[in-house]
Design an enzyme around this catalytic site. Structure first.
Site, PDB file in Angstrom:
ATOM      1  N   HIS A  59      -7.393  -4.975   9.817  1.00  0.00           N
ATOM      2  CA  HIS A  59      -7.048  -4.764   8.404  1.00  0.00           C
ATOM      3  C   HIS A  59      -5.795  -5.535   8.022  1.00  0.00           C
ATOM      4  O   HIS A  59      -4.913  -5.763   8.857  1.00  0.00           O
ATOM      5  CB  HIS A  59      -6.918  -3.270   8.072  1.00  0.00           C
ATOM      6  N   ASP A 100      -7.606  -3.175  14.074  1.00  0.00           N
ATOM      7  CA  ASP A 100      -9.006  -3.301  13.635  1.00  0.00           C
ATOM      8  C   ASP A 100      -9.194  -4.433  12.632  1.00  0.00           C
ATOM      9  O   ASP A 100     -10.247  -4.557  12.007  1.00  0.00           O
ATOM     10  CB  ASP A 100      -9.502  -1.974  13.043  1.00  0.00           C
ATOM     11  N   ASP A 147       0.822  -1.206   0.000  1.00  0.00           N
ATOM     12  CA  ASP A 147       0.000   0.000   0.000  1.00  0.00           C
ATOM     13  C   ASP A 147       0.855   1.254   0.000  1.00  0.00           C
ATOM     14  O   ASP A 147       2.087   1.186   0.125  1.00  0.00           O
ATOM     15  CB  ASP A 147      -0.961  -0.007   1.202  1.00  0.00           C
ATOM     16  N   GLU A 173      -9.638  -1.835   5.273  1.00  0.00           N
ATOM     17  CA  GLU A 173     -10.284  -1.553   6.547  1.00  0.00           C
ATOM     18  C   GLU A 173     -11.597  -2.334   6.656  1.00  0.00           C
ATOM     19  O   GLU A 173     -12.082  -2.883   5.654  1.00  0.00           O
ATOM     20  CB  GLU A 173     -10.546  -0.045   6.649  1.00  0.00           C
TER      21      GLU A 173
HETATM   22  C1  F6R Z   1       1.532  -1.930   6.068  1.00  0.00           C
HETATM   23  C2  F6R Z   1       0.162  -2.427   6.112  1.00  0.00           C
HETATM   24  C3  F6R Z   1      -0.596  -2.557   7.389  1.00  0.00           C
HETATM   25  C4  F6R Z   1       0.264  -2.962   8.583  1.00  0.00           C
HETATM   26  C5  F6R Z   1      -0.593  -3.008   9.858  1.00  0.00           C
HETATM   27  C6  F6R Z   1       0.211  -3.384  11.065  1.00  0.00           C
HETATM   28  O1  F6R Z   1       2.031  -1.981   4.744  1.00  0.00           O
HETATM   29  O2  F6R Z   1      -0.357  -2.724   5.098  1.00  0.00           O
HETATM   30  O3  F6R Z   1      -1.604  -3.523   7.214  1.00  0.00           O
HETATM   31  O4  F6R Z   1       0.841  -4.202   8.354  1.00  0.00           O
HETATM   32  O5  F6R Z   1      -1.180  -1.755  10.049  1.00  0.00           O
HETATM   33  O6  F6R Z   1       1.178  -2.406  11.301  1.00  0.00           O
HETATM   34  P1  F6R Z   1       2.303  -2.613  12.409  1.00  0.00           P
HETATM   35  O7  F6R Z   1       3.153  -3.730  11.934  1.00  0.00           O
HETATM   36  O8  F6R Z   1       3.058  -1.306  12.403  1.00  0.00           O
HETATM   37  O9  F6R Z   1       1.604  -2.893  13.673  1.00  0.00           O
END
Ligand code: F6R
Length: 261
Positions: free
Chosen positions: A138, A136, A67, A143
């Protein structure tokens, strides 16, 4: 879905890195799916070590991030293009031109999203995809209520995700973009092997839903239950909500050594 509960996140990172090294060594042009955020950082450190100490070469790989924020300049330190470079790709022998992220600065975002899908397909599809999980539920930035068969597109970040990510913007919530381009759940499900890492009690409910909850767009990560090859690597805190934790531990302890992840 294989669930591996480990005492230390570092052990999970070593396992994930070993699986990636296997792919890199076994294919001429491996395609890596890269996540940003905190969870994969120790994996990138381990891979950098494999590169430096064992000569593992990533020169033939191409890589795709999950992303990118919308309207954040590519050279902003928190853009995922910058983050993946500083966390990983600047430390190995992959050319920058082979590392791709959706173009969140494009004037025509739907066209940029379609171009990203096409680029992944042209590269031959993702061989191994690293994933984190949001509190959440995702994956990527899909989301809650994301279509379970979505493709790369624009999404609005939840306020919870923006708060979670404010730490990458000097804790200034107003600086966190409101939108992103993200691979869809359908895109992610096409990768050949998914490795999801989660650590800490803040992820426990999302992990519980991912592993044991009903498949539902309410918890987008549950879409992974449809994938034939998923490895979920979690520490004890992230695993605390799992009803069948003892079974997962038993299965891991008794796994034939030849099987790998
Ligand atoms: C990042 C992404 C998100 C993260 C998620 C967890 O490219 O797509 O899905 O993997 O928000 O983030 P962390 O690892 O920082 O807790």
């Amino acid at each position: 879905m294989e669930i591996v509960i480990l005492r230390e996140h570092r052990e999970a990172a070593e396992l994930a890195a070993a699986a990636i090294v296997d792919v890199v060594r076994s294919k001429e042009h491996p395609v890596l799916g890269l996540a940003t955020g905190s969870s994969p950082v120790p994996v990138y450190r381990a891979l950098t070590r494999h590169h430096r100490e064992e000569g593992v070469s990533f020169a033939g790989c191409s890589a795709f991030t999950l992303d990118e924020y919308v309207a954040l300049p590519a050279d902003h330190p928190a853009s995922y293009r910058s983050v993946i470079r500083s966390d990983f790709t600047a430390h190995i022998d992959i050319d920058d031109s082979r590392v791709h992220a959706p173009d969140g600065t494009a004037e025509d975002l739907p066209a940029a999203a379609a171009a990203y899908e096409a680029a992944i397909e042209t590269a031959g599809g993702v061989d191994i995809q690293l994933l984190g999980i949001g509190s959440d539920g995702h994956v990527g930035f899909n989301e809650p209520t994301s279509s379970l068969c979505s493709r790369t597109r624009i999404k609005t970040l939840t306020e919870q995700t923006r708060r979670d990510n404010a730490r990458f913007f000097d804790d200034d919530l107003t600086a966190v973009p409101t939108h992103c381009l993200t691979q869809g759940l359908g895109t992610i499900l096409q990768a050949r092997h998914l490795i999801l890492l989660a650590q800490g009690g803040g992820k426990a409910e999302a992990v519980r839903q991912l592993v044991e909850g009903p498949v539902s767009a309410r918890w987008p990560a549950t879409a992974l239950q449809w994938h034939p090859h998923v490895s979920v690597l979690v520490d004890e805190d992230a695993a605390q909500g799992l009803e069948l934790a003892d079974y997962y531990r038993h299965a891991w302890e008794n796994k034939p050594t030849w099987q790998g992840l």
